[in-house]
Design a protein around this motif. Structure first.
Motif, mmCIF file in Angstrom:
data_model
loop_
_atom_site.group_PDB
_atom_site.id
_atom_site.type_symbol
_atom_site.label_atom_id
_atom_site.label_comp_id
_atom_site.label_asym_id
_atom_site.label_seq_id
_atom_site.Cartn_x
_atom_site.Cartn_y
_atom_site.Cartn_z
ATOM 1 N N ILE A 174 -91.888 86.087 124.750
ATOM 2 C CA ILE A 174 -92.928 87.127 125.145
ATOM 3 C C ILE A 174 -93.704 87.500 125.940
ATOM 4 N N ASP A 175 -94.158 85.965 126.336
ATOM 5 C CA ASP A 175 -94.689 85.812 127.607
ATOM 6 C C ASP A 175 -94.283 86.436 129.141
ATOM 7 N N THR A 176 -92.600 86.065 128.663
ATOM 8 C CA THR A 176 -91.513 86.361 130.024
ATOM 9 C C THR A 176 -91.851 87.513 129.941
ATOM 10 N N HIS A 177 -92.139 88.600 129.189
ATOM 11 C CA HIS A 177 -91.500 89.911 128.790
ATOM 12 C C HIS A 177 -92.847 91.006 129.114
ATOM 13 N N GLU A 178 -93.528 91.862 130.365
ATOM 14 C CA GLU A 178 -94.814 92.316 129.617
ATOM 15 C C GLU A 178 -94.373 93.605 129.043
ATOM 16 N N GLY A 179 -92.999 93.428 128.598
ATOM 17 C CA GLY A 179 -92.775 95.260 127.543
ATOM 18 C C GLY A 179 -93.479 94.546 126.192
ATOM 19 N N LEU A 180 -92.896 93.365 125.701
ATOM 20 C CA LEU A 180 -93.669 92.334 124.841
ATOM 21 C C LEU A 180 -94.647 92.242 124.729
ATOM 22 N N ARG A 181 -95.834 92.844 125.484
ATOM 23 C CA ARG A 181 -97.298 92.592 125.104
ATOM 24 C C ARG A 181 -97.371 93.867 125.664
ATOM 25 N N THR A 182 -97.190 94.601 125.736
ATOM 26 C CA THR A 182 -97.852 95.951 125.957
ATOM 27 C C THR A 182 -98.304 96.393 124.641
ATOM 28 N N ARG A 183 -99.111 97.697 124.410
ATOM 29 C CA ARG A 183 -99.695 98.653 123.237
ATOM 30 C C ARG A 183 -99.429 99.894 123.661
ATOM 31 N N PHE A 184 -100.309 100.930 123.364
ATOM 32 C CA PHE A 184 -99.951 101.834 123.624
ATOM 33 C C PHE A 184 -101.315 103.267 123.543
ATOM 34 N N LYS A 190 -103.455 111.949 128.099
ATOM 35 C CA LYS A 190 -102.228 111.454 128.907
ATOM 36 C C LYS A 190 -102.075 109.908 127.728
ATOM 37 N N VAL A 191 -101.125 109.526 127.758
ATOM 38 C CA VAL A 191 -100.478 107.839 126.913
ATOM 39 C C VAL A 191 -99.894 107.123 128.439
ATOM 40 N N PHE A 192 -100.863 105.800 128.141
ATOM 41 C CA PHE A 192 -99.982 104.798 128.420
ATOM 42 C C PHE A 192 -100.069 103.928 128.102
ATOM 43 N N LEU A 193 -99.475 102.429 129.088
ATOM 44 C CA LEU A 193 -99.000 101.399 128.258
ATOM 45 C C LEU A 193 -100.396 100.642 129.627
ATOM 46 N N LYS A 194 -100.313 99.754 127.669
ATOM 47 C CA LYS A 194 -101.188 98.348 128.498
ATOM 48 C C LYS A 194 -100.831 97.239 128.000
ATOM 49 N N THR A 195 -100.717 95.951 128.885
ATOM 50 C CA THR A 195 -100.320 95.057 128.926
ATOM 51 C C THR A 195 -101.443 94.051 129.212
ATOM 52 N N PHE A 282 -90.611 96.225 133.239
ATOM 53 C CA PHE A 282 -90.020 97.232 132.634
ATOM 54 C C PHE A 282 -90.650 98.254 133.512
ATOM 55 N N ARG A 283 -91.784 97.721 134.725
ATOM 56 C CA ARG A 283 -92.644 99.087 135.453
ATOM 57 C C ARG A 283 -91.544 98.771 136.568
ATOM 58 N N THR A 284 -90.533 97.884 136.748
ATOM 59 C CA THR A 284 -90.004 97.688 137.988
ATOM 60 C C THR A 284 -88.853 98.975 137.746
ATOM 61 N N PHE A 285 -88.610 98.807 136.427
ATOM 62 C CA PHE A 285 -87.380 100.046 136.974
ATOM 63 C C PHE A 285 -88.265 101.537 136.554
ATOM 64 N N LEU A 286 -89.531 101.740 135.911
ATOM 65 C CA LEU A 286 -89.829 102.892 135.863
ATOM 66 C C LEU A 286 -89.885 103.122 137.697
ATOM 67 N N LYS A 287 -90.237 102.132 138.404
ATOM 68 C CA LYS A 287 -90.571 102.577 140.437
ATOM 69 C C LYS A 287 -89.144 102.984 140.647
ATOM 70 N N LEU A 288 -87.733 102.682 140.280
ATOM 71 C CA LEU A 288 -86.489 102.330 140.746
ATOM 72 C C LEU A 288 -86.340 104.193 140.016
ATOM 73 N N MET A 391 -81.930 94.089 136.763
ATOM 74 C CA MET A 391 -82.216 95.763 135.260
ATOM 75 C C MET A 391 -81.548 94.381 134.135
ATOM 76 N N ALA A 392 -80.481 94.225 135.029
ATOM 77 C CA ALA A 392 -79.527 93.995 133.383
ATOM 78 C C ALA A 392 -80.699 92.756 132.180
ATOM 79 N N ASP A 393 -81.351 92.075 132.381
ATOM 80 C CA ASP A 393 -82.084 90.972 130.989
ATOM 81 C C ASP A 393 -83.971 92.131 130.983
ATOM 82 N N VAL A 394 -84.237 93.640 131.597
ATOM 83 C CA VAL A 394 -85.330 93.710 131.410
ATOM 84 C C VAL A 394 -85.348 94.198 129.768
ATOM 85 N N VAL A 395 -86.540 94.038 129.931
ATOM 86 C CA VAL A 395 -86.525 94.579 127.524
ATOM 87 C C VAL A 395 -87.573 95.733 128.116
#
Length: 551
Positions: A174-184, A190-195, A282-288, A391-395
């Motif tokens: 969980i510490d490694t992935h921002e996506g697992l520390r994200t709420r909405f 508008k809807v935002f992801l808060k890490t 995940f934010r890297t994926f959003l930029k791509l 992106m292979a291991d992005v959650v």
């Protein structure tokens, strides 16, 4: 006498894919050429027709709420698409979650609907949610008690587990992935992801009074509060017969089929003493994804899918409309393919140098033709959308969905149809980055109903049959699920040792007995395709008219 204030020369009418005037594009051209922003005071009686059509009403009432009129989350999304297309106005979630009625909607449209968003916050990283996440957020707000759609992985535990060590391993992942520390969070429409910086996830331990795992999982499965982290649960289950299971569960808004598999693999590695390296986020994926939307490939993909939609007539049989509270109630069948059929699929795949995914997909197309009588078929198919190796291991919710279209002609040669269909799948996969939300919007903007495109779904997943936590075995288990919103959905899990088939339907479409018949027929079609010599001069009629009991 009225005189126009502004004007410009229009070189070419902007058109939708079905050659109608694209009102939204026309409005944008006006603003670009005149330097003005047009307030949309369009004929608001038009919204009454949209309101009536979506809610199937004979007359309208400005004061009756959307939900009192029989609206649900699916109808709400349709309304959003229609309003955006006809009036160039985006409905904000804050507008939707209140007591939305026709009178309020008219005022929103007349006022242009948009407000400036303040994204300043003191809650770490803040990113605007994707369209898919926004839709899932809305669905959760409208159906807060329904645990759907969720991602699950369940394992039977053979041996002993150090649950504290396992909990620590999950915490590190969980510490490694921002996506697992994200709420909405919703801010001014508008809807935002808060890490957040760090969050623990205690393992839930449950001792059950029965040995019915499916029933116990159904009781344990609860919806998530999207405003709280972490949006993941790990439950250790001990049944009355002393069988033990680990059950991972996440909401689809932050996960896809690949994400949960990545998490499980990394938890197991950390449990074994491995230190995780820094991960892409995940934010890297959003930029791509943003770079892709400005690329020439995006335009090519858009042209491809518009052409595909032009060729598709839409499903003719209308879906039965369920009550809002029943929309996600499902019926399910889970079974393993018999070893002889599994071997037939593998041999056919190797002999013809084609993927097993394609074989399962074509078999579903034939099933749809046989059961529903549709000669023009569309199957929604998820794709991982991890189009960069990094992106292979992005959650996160990276996956996309593409519609695969098939035409079934009884007089066509089976070998030719299979060859043509495989080529079509290959072409479609080359354009898999194009956002599914855009495909839906293009389809519904031409006065097509959403459910005339989205009826059938097939997912193909590759998982390991078992994992080792030191000396303890985790063996993949596929439980029955209790929620589904599609008339027919198939999921194939390929473990390398067996194929697990899960067939699902929303309860108002197919009963349990009907679904069992459909599952058996699908297996029969698989056998007919993979057991035939394709060099024989057989026609599709020989396959689709074989003696198999229909629903």
């Amino acid at each position: 006498m009225c005189c126009p204030i502004n004007g410009f020369v229009l070189k070419k009418w902007p058109l939708t894919f079905n050659n109608k005037v694209d009102k939204k594009a026309l409005s944008s051209q006006y603003e670009e050429n005149t330097g003005t922003v047009s307030k949309n005071y369009a004929d608001l009686e038009g919204i009454e027709k949209v309101w009536q059509e979506i809610l199937c009403l004979s007359h309208v009432n400005d004061h009756q709420s959307f939900y009192e009129c029989g609206g649900d989350s699916l109808a709400l999304m349709k309304l959003g698409y229609k309003v955006s297309d006809y009036f160039n106005v985006e409905l904000a979630p804050s507008d939707l979650f209140g007591e939305l009625n026709l009178g309020t909607l008219k005022k929103i449209i007349a006022n242009g609907g948009k407000q400036k968003i303040n994204t300043d916050n003191d809650f770490g990283v803040s990113i605007e949610a994707t369209v898919a996440q926004r839709n899932l957020f809305i669905q959760n707000k409208l159906n807060p008690k329904i645990p759907f759609p969720h991602s699950y992985l369940t394992f039977q535990v053979n041996g002993n587990l150090d649950l504290q060590c396992l909990e620590d391993a999950l915490g590190e992942v969980i510490d490694t992935h921002e996506g697992l520390r994200t709420r909405f969070q919703m801010e001014k429409g508008k809807v935002f992801l808060k890490t957040v910086i760090k969050e623990n996830c205690p393992i839930i331990e449950v001792s059950c009074e029965t040995d019915d795992l499916n029933s116990e999982l159904h009781k344990l499965s609860k919806s998530f509060d999207y405003s709280k982290v972490p949006l993941i649960r790990l439950t250790f289950i001990r049944l009355s017969n002393n069988k033990k299971y680990l059950h991972f569960e996440m909401p689809h808004i932050i996960s896809d089929g690949e994400s949960l598999k990545i998490i499980v693999q990394q938890v197991i590695r950390v449990y074994g003493g491995y230190k995780l390296s820094v991960q892409k986020q995940f934010r890297t994926f959003l930029k791509l994804a943003e770079i892709y939307r400005g690329s020439n490939q995006y335009k090519l993909d858009e042209e491809f899918w518009i052409m595909q939609l032009k060729k598709f007539d839409g499903f003719q049989r209308e879906s039965i409309k369920a009550k809002s509270e029943d929309r996600f109630r499902g019926t399910h069948v889970v079974l393993n393919l018999k070893s002889s059929l599994a071997e037939s699929v593998i041999n056919f795949s190797e002999a013809n140098k084609i993927s097993k995914y394609k074989i399962f997909t074509l078999s579903l197309a034939i099933l749809i033709n046989r059961v529903y009588g549709e000669s023009s078929v569309a199957i929604m198919s998820p794709v991982s959308n991890r189009f960069e190796r990094s992106m292979a291991d992005v959650v996160g919710l990276l996956s996309n969905v593409i519609p695969l279209f098939f035409n079934i002609n009884p007089d066509q040669n089976i070998k030719c149809w299979i060859k043509d269909s495989f080529l079509h799948i290959d072409r479609s996969l080359k354009h898999q980055k194009y956002p599914f939300e855009n495909i839906i919007k293009a389809w519904t903007s031409s006065d097509n109903k959403l459910d005339s495109l989205m009826k059938f779904f097939l997912g193909y997943h590759i998982h390991d049959e078992k994992y080792l936590l030191e000396k303890t075995e985790l063996i993949l288990h596929q439980p029955v699920r209790y929620y589904e919103d599609m008339p027919l959905s198939l999921a194939i899990t390929d473990t390398g040792e067996r194929f697990i088939l899960r067939v699902s339907s929303n309860r108002h479409s197919l009963s349990s007995d009907q679904l069992n018949n459909v599952a058996q027929e699908y297996l029969s079609i698989l056998g007919l395709i993979t057991g035939r010599d394709l060099d024989l001069n057989l026609k599709m009629f020989d396959l689709i008219s074989s003696d198999i009991s229909l629903v």
